[in-house]
Each structure stands twice: as structure tokens, then as C-alpha cells.
Design a protein around this motif. Structure first.
Motif, mmCIF file in Angstrom:
data_model
loop_
_atom_site.group_PDB
_atom_site.id
_atom_site.type_symbol
_atom_site.label_atom_id
_atom_site.label_comp_id
_atom_site.label_asym_id
_atom_site.label_seq_id
_atom_site.Cartn_x
_atom_site.Cartn_y
_atom_site.Cartn_z
ATOM 1 N N LEU A 196 0.816 -1.214 0.000
ATOM 2 C CA LEU A 196 0.000 0.000 0.000
ATOM 3 C C LEU A 196 0.853 1.269 0.000
ATOM 4 O O LEU A 196 0.485 2.263 -0.630
ATOM 5 N N ALA A 197 1.997 1.220 0.701
ATOM 6 C CA ALA A 197 2.818 2.435 0.806
ATOM 7 C C ALA A 197 3.385 2.844 -0.547
ATOM 8 O O ALA A 197 3.709 4.006 -0.767
ATOM 9 N N LEU A 198 3.536 1.865 -1.453
ATOM 10 C CA LEU A 198 4.132 2.171 -2.751
ATOM 11 C C LEU A 198 3.164 2.895 -3.681
ATOM 12 O O LEU A 198 3.584 3.649 -4.555
ATOM 13 N N LEU A 199 1.879 2.673 -3.495
ATOM 14 C CA LEU A 199 0.905 3.229 -4.435
ATOM 15 C C LEU A 199 0.376 4.587 -3.976
ATOM 16 O O LEU A 199 0.233 4.822 -2.773
ATOM 17 N N PRO A 200 0.052 5.464 -4.916
ATOM 18 C CA PRO A 200 -0.465 6.792 -4.538
ATOM 19 C C PRO A 200 -1.702 6.697 -3.642
ATOM 20 O O PRO A 200 -1.824 7.455 -2.680
ATOM 21 N N GLN A 201 -2.579 5.731 -3.933
ATOM 22 C CA GLN A 201 -3.802 5.614 -3.122
ATOM 23 C C GLN A 201 -3.486 5.257 -1.676
ATOM 24 O O GLN A 201 -4.223 5.614 -0.764
ATOM 25 N N GLY A 202 -2.400 4.515 -1.485
ATOM 26 C CA GLY A 202 -2.072 4.060 -0.134
ATOM 27 C C GLY A 202 -1.183 5.026 0.621
ATOM 28 O O GLY A 202 -1.077 4.971 1.841
ATOM 29 N N LYS A 203 -0.522 5.907 -0.134
ATOM 30 C CA LYS A 203 0.462 6.821 0.488
ATOM 31 C C LYS A 203 -0.184 7.736 1.528
ATOM 32 O O LYS A 203 0.427 8.075 2.531
ATOM 33 N N VAL A 204 -1.444 8.138 1.265
ATOM 34 C CA VAL A 204 -2.125 9.099 2.140
ATOM 35 C C VAL A 204 -2.080 8.654 3.602
ATOM 36 O O VAL A 204 -1.836 9.443 4.498
ATOM 37 N N GLU A 205 -2.312 7.360 3.824
ATOM 38 C CA GLU A 205 -2.412 6.877 5.214
ATOM 39 C C GLU A 205 -1.184 6.088 5.643
ATOM 40 O O GLU A 205 -1.232 5.373 6.636
ATOM 41 N N LYS A 206 -0.085 6.201 4.900
ATOM 42 C CA LYS A 206 0.998 5.255 5.137
ATOM 43 C C LYS A 206 1.649 5.389 6.506
ATOM 44 O O LYS A 206 2.090 4.404 7.081
ATOM 45 N N ARG A 207 1.680 6.598 7.046
ATOM 46 C CA ARG A 207 2.351 6.762 8.335
ATOM 47 C C ARG A 207 1.545 6.141 9.472
ATOM 48 O O ARG A 207 2.068 5.376 10.276
ATOM 49 N N TYR B 66 8.213 2.903 9.379
ATOM 50 C CA TYR B 66 7.853 3.005 10.797
ATOM 51 C C TYR B 66 8.647 4.113 11.482
ATOM 52 O O TYR B 66 8.090 4.933 12.194
ATOM 53 N N PHE B 67 9.961 4.147 11.239
ATOM 54 C CA PHE B 67 10.779 5.175 11.906
ATOM 55 C C PHE B 67 10.400 6.566 11.410
ATOM 56 O O PHE B 67 10.279 7.500 12.206
ATOM 57 N N SER B 68 10.181 6.709 10.104
ATOM 58 C CA SER B 68 9.847 8.043 9.629
ATOM 59 C C SER B 68 8.438 8.428 10.090
ATOM 60 O O SER B 68 8.172 9.572 10.387
ATOM 61 N N ALA B 69 7.550 7.443 10.217
ATOM 62 C CA ALA B 69 6.210 7.735 10.732
ATOM 63 C C ALA B 69 6.302 8.214 12.173
ATOM 64 O O ALA B 69 5.669 9.204 12.555
ATOM 65 N N SER B 70 7.133 7.549 12.957
ATOM 66 C CA SER B 70 7.158 7.936 14.366
ATOM 67 C C SER B 70 7.793 9.312 14.550
ATOM 68 O O SER B 70 7.539 9.989 15.538
#
Ligand code: SF4
Ligand code: FES
Lengths: 249, 227
Positions: A184-195, A239-243
Motif C-alpha cells: 500500500l505504501a508504494l501506491l499513490p492511493q495508499g500513500k495518504v495513510e501510510k504513516r 515506521y521510523f519516519s512515521a514515528s
């Protein structure tokens, strides 16, 4: 061919369980491993004994339901699912030890059947894309480079079988979770919620009691869909960049 | 700040700490080796003794030295925490396991290798670090300046074949630990890409061979020289 099976038998989640030995004869090399177990179960039923319980569904390598730790490897000696494993991979006179997946997050239900709903709960915690209802979007509205689409698809081929957990000496689910996060993180649709997704899915993975990765690579080497270790690195990054960047203090 | 603890307390965060401390210790090995190789210079330990004195009197190096002890402790403590966590994740072991089919021996035995290295570090600290700092140590004079003759302590120690064997075997253990640990640290940091990962893996293997081999060379050469 004639075979000796040592099968883990356990009546219920709380019973102790142990190995039982069965002799089988007249097994064809063309049978799949599960068909061989069907023969065993027919024998047992005729004798009035309780058949061996094992998971299976599609029997064509796509659903991820079949499990079994065969002679020390998940799904047996080849990098396939158990339903795609054939008896020609064994020799006449072989002793085959069959165990359930062993992980505290995969409790045994009966015999060789384990409860993998911990995987479902990880997916429920964030393995999705939230879409508001509305008009159907145009098919090519969002441009996605082919390399990205391919990479995402590679990760998406994970069938959630749990062989990665079974193979890992730490019973870690990181290959599975990272494949789902990556896809999901790779696709534009999934990027929105990736963090948020990365934070929530990792938290759920830990809460389920899966182990921590020591980068042995056993998961990827045994994964029937050849999910790559680079997914785990991506999950670590996400995960690290999200946190460092989400609003959750 | 609770988010920091939350992150570092996750399985991924604990791995991050293992990787960062491990990489620091890898850097330390390089510096340590550069210093030690001076033991082999044909000057009766002059360069080594002067170098040791300069290092010991440099406040920055002293801070790094304390950090180094801290990181060794952190690396060991987190490995225990992670190992216990992982044991709990698989309470019942498999009756038959063919792990050699899917992973390397060292990757599966980092805990054992690490424990042996920790024992070695304790022996090493008692034998040299403690002796240099608190032991009765001979002095030498170069150009009117007095220096501790650490070289003499090392040379005396490596006259003992048992000591040499402990060192050489420990370096072999370190080699196996590094053969997995080096590249594994990058993976834990999230660095895996087809552009540089093959290089990191090769570099890791090279490092795991060359650095312990050079370390092991010192006691061997000094033992041979003593006879
Ligand atoms: S990553 Fe591979 S082994 Fe793990 S659940 Fe997915 S398909 Fe199965
Ligand atoms: S039964 Fe569906 S993958 Fe094996």
C-alpha cells in the motif's frame, strides 16, 4: 511407495498433544501432499479413529490456508505451498514428521490446525485504504509508473500463509506485515495513510506477541511467494519516519 | 517524549538500538585496530606507548571510551531483552528443524557468539585495560618524557600460549558475529536497496574477515617474537 508418518496430534487447544506414528502404503508419487493425508484420513475413518485435522482450501497455491511444518521446514522441502508439494519429492521408506506452525500468536486449534486470526487483526489495524463513496474514478486518473506498480504487486502476492512466522526462529511476522505495508505504501492511493498504517500495524504485530526480526532471512527463503527481505527494510523505514512525523505524541 | 519511548520499545525500535550500537562498535573496532597494529612496529613499542598516552590524555577520547562501554552494555542488554521476547514468541520448539536450509549458522547464533565475545571482552579488559590503568606498570623514557610501558605488559601477556589461543579463537568468534551483524545492522535501519545492498553485504564479509584476522595477527606475531 511406503511411508512412515509422525504426526502431531492434539485434541484441543489446552491438551498437551504428542506425536503419533502411522504407516502408509501404496502412495503414488503423483499425489499432492494433502492427497496423501486424505488417504491417511480415509484409513483412520475406516478404522473408526479421529482423522488428522489440517487446514486447506483452494489446493492450488493461492489461498494460503494450507500450512504444515514438514521434516523441519514450513511447506516441506520446496519453496511452495503444501498443496503444491507432491509425493515425488519423497522416497519410498521415508519417515515424514508433520508439525503445526509453532508460534504463541498462532495457537493450536486441533492437531495441525492453528488459529491465524492474529494476521487478520493486523490487517484490520491498518492494512487498507480508506475510500469515501462517490462516483467511480476514471481508470487512469492516477498515473502509476510501471516499476512501482510491479513492485507493489510483488508485495501484494503475499497470501498470508504464515510460513514466514513458522520458519523464523523468533516466530516473527515481519515479512508478512512488511509485505502488506509495502504493497500500500508504494501506491499513490495508499500513500495518504501510510504513516498511521505503519504505526498501527507494527503496534498490532507486537501486541499479538510475534517475535523480533534478527535478519536471518529464513522467512523469505521459505515464503511460497518469494516475498523479498527489502520489504522488511521498507517497513523499518516507514515506521521510523512515521514515528518522527505523525501527530501522535 | 512518550512517542520516543514507544518507538524504541517496539520490536522495530529495539532492533534499531541493536543496529546503532552495533555500528558504533564496528567503528570502534577500526580505531582500536589502527592503534594496536602499532604493537607490531619494530621500535620496541615506542609508537604504541606514545599513542596510548595521547589517547588516554585526550578528553574527547575519554568520553568516547565511556560511551563505548555504555554501548557494549546496551547492545548486550537489548540482546537479552530481544532473545527473551523471541523465546516467548515460540514457546514450543519444533521436534524436527532444518534451519540450515534457509539461513546461515551465524545468523541463527548471534546470541551465543555475542556471549562468547562478551566473555572475551571481560578477559581482555582485566588483562590490559585494568593493568594499564590501575596495575603496576613499568615506565620508559623517550626524548626526556616518561611514558607507561604498555607494550611491555602486552608482550609479557602474549608469551603465554594459552592467552594467545584465547585471543585467536575469540577473533574467529568475532568474525562470525560480524559476518551477519555488519549487513544486518543496515537492514534494521531500513537501508536495503539493490543499488548498495550487494556492496554492503560484500563489505560486511570483507570486514568480518580482515579486521579479526589483523587483530589475531598481533598475539601470534608477538608470541613468535618472544621465542
Ligand atoms: S510473506 Fe510469504 S510466507 Fe509470509 S504470509 Fe506472506 S506468502 Fe506466506
Ligand atoms: S490450500 Fe490454498 S494455498 Fe494451499
Amino acid at each position: 511407495m511406503n511411508l512412515t508418518l509422525k504426526v502431531w496430534r492434539q485434541k484441543n487447544p489446552s491438551e498437551k498433544g504428542g506425536f503419533k506414528t502411522y504407516k502408509l502404503s501404496g502412495i503414488s508419487a503423483d499425489m499432492s501432499f494433502l492427497e496423501m493425508l486424505d488417504v491417511l484420513n480415509e484409513d483412520l475413518s475406516e478404522k473408526g479413529e479421529d482423522p488428522v485435522h489440517f487446514d486447506h482450501d483452494c489446493r492450488e497455491g493461492i489461498c494460503g490456508m494450507c500450512s504444515l511444518y514438514i521434516n523441519g521446514q514450513p511447506h516441506g522441502p520446496h519453496q511452495t505451498t503444501t498443496c503444491q508439494l507432491h509425493m515425488r519429492s519423497f522416497k519410498d521408506g521415508d519417515i515424514i514428521t508433520i508439525e503445526p506452525w509453532r508460534a504463541s500468536a498462532f495457537p493450536i486449534v486441533k492437531d495441525l490446525v492453528v488459529d491465524r486470526s492474529s494476521f487478520d487483526r493486523i490487517i484490520q489495524s491498518g492494512g487498507f485504504v480508506s475510500v469515501n463513496t462517490g462516483g467511480v474514478p476514471d481508470a487512469n486518473e492516477i498515473p502509476i509508473p510501471k516499476v512501482i506498480a510491479d513492485e507493489s504487486f510483488d508485495s501484494a502476492t503475499c497470501i498470508g500463509c504464515g510460513a514466514c512466522v513458522a520458519a523464523c526462529k523468533n516466530a516473527s511476522a515481519m515479512l508478512f506485515v512488511s509485505a502488506k505495508i509495502s504493497q500500500l505504501a508504494l501506491l499513490p492511493q495508499g500513500k495518504v495513510e501510510k504513516r498511521e498504517r505503519a504505526e498501527k500495524m507494527v503496534a498490532q504485530m507486537d501486541a499479538e506477541g510475534f517475535g523480533a526480526c534478527t535478519n536471518t532471512g529464513a522467512c523469505s527463503a521459505e515464503c511460497p511467494k518469494e516475498i523479498k527481505l527489502s520489504n522488511i527494510a521498507r517497513m523499518n523505514r516507514e515506521y521510523f519516519s512515521a514515528s518522527l512525523s505523525t501527530e501522535n505524541i | 517524549m512518550s512517542w520516543v519511548f514507544k518507538t524504541l520499545n517496539s520490536t522495530l525500535g529495539k532492533k534499531l538500538l541493536m543496529a546503532l550500537t552495533g555500528l558504533f562498535l564496528i567503528l570502534f573496532l577500526v580505531v582500536h585496530l589502527a592503534g594496536n597494529l602499532q604493537l607490531l612496529l619494530p621500535d620496541e613499542g615506542r609508537s604504541f606507548n606514545i599513542y596510548a598516552e595521547t589517547m588516554a590524555s585526550n578528553p574527547l577520547i575519554r568520553v568516547v571510551g565511556i560511551l563505548n562501554f555504555g554501548f557494549i552494555a546496551l547492545h548486550a542488554i537489548y540482546s537479552i531483552i530481544l532473545t527473551r521476547h523471541n523465546k516467548k514468541s515460540r514457546p514450543v520448539a519444533y521436534a524436527v528443524s532444518k534451519a540450515s536450509a534457509n539461513s546461515t549458522w551465524s545468523s541463527r547464533n548471534m546470541g551465543i557468539l555475542g556471549t562468547l565475545i562478551l566473555i572475551f571482552i571481560l578477559i581482555h579488559l582485566r588483562g590490559f585495560w585494568y593493568e594499564f590503568k590501575f596495575g603496576e606498570i613499568p615506565y620508559v623514557t623517550y626524548d626526556g618524557e616518561t611514558y607507561k610501558n604498555g607494550y611491555a605488559v602486552v608482550a609479557a601477556a602474549f608469551e603465554n600460549i594459552a592467552y594467545v589461543i584465547i585471543y585467536v579463537v575469540s577473533m574467529a568468534v568475532l568474525a562470525f558475529h560480524l559476518s551477519h551483524g555488519f549487513s544486518s545492522a543496515f537492514q534494521s535501519l531500513g537501508l536495503n536497496h539493490k543499488k548498495y545492498t550487494p556492496f554492503i553485504q560484500k563489505l560486511g564479509i570483507g570486514f568480518a574477515i580482515v579486521v579479526p584476522a589483523l587483530f589475531a595477527l598481533i598475539p601470534i606475531v608477538m608470541f613468535l617474537q618472544s621465542n
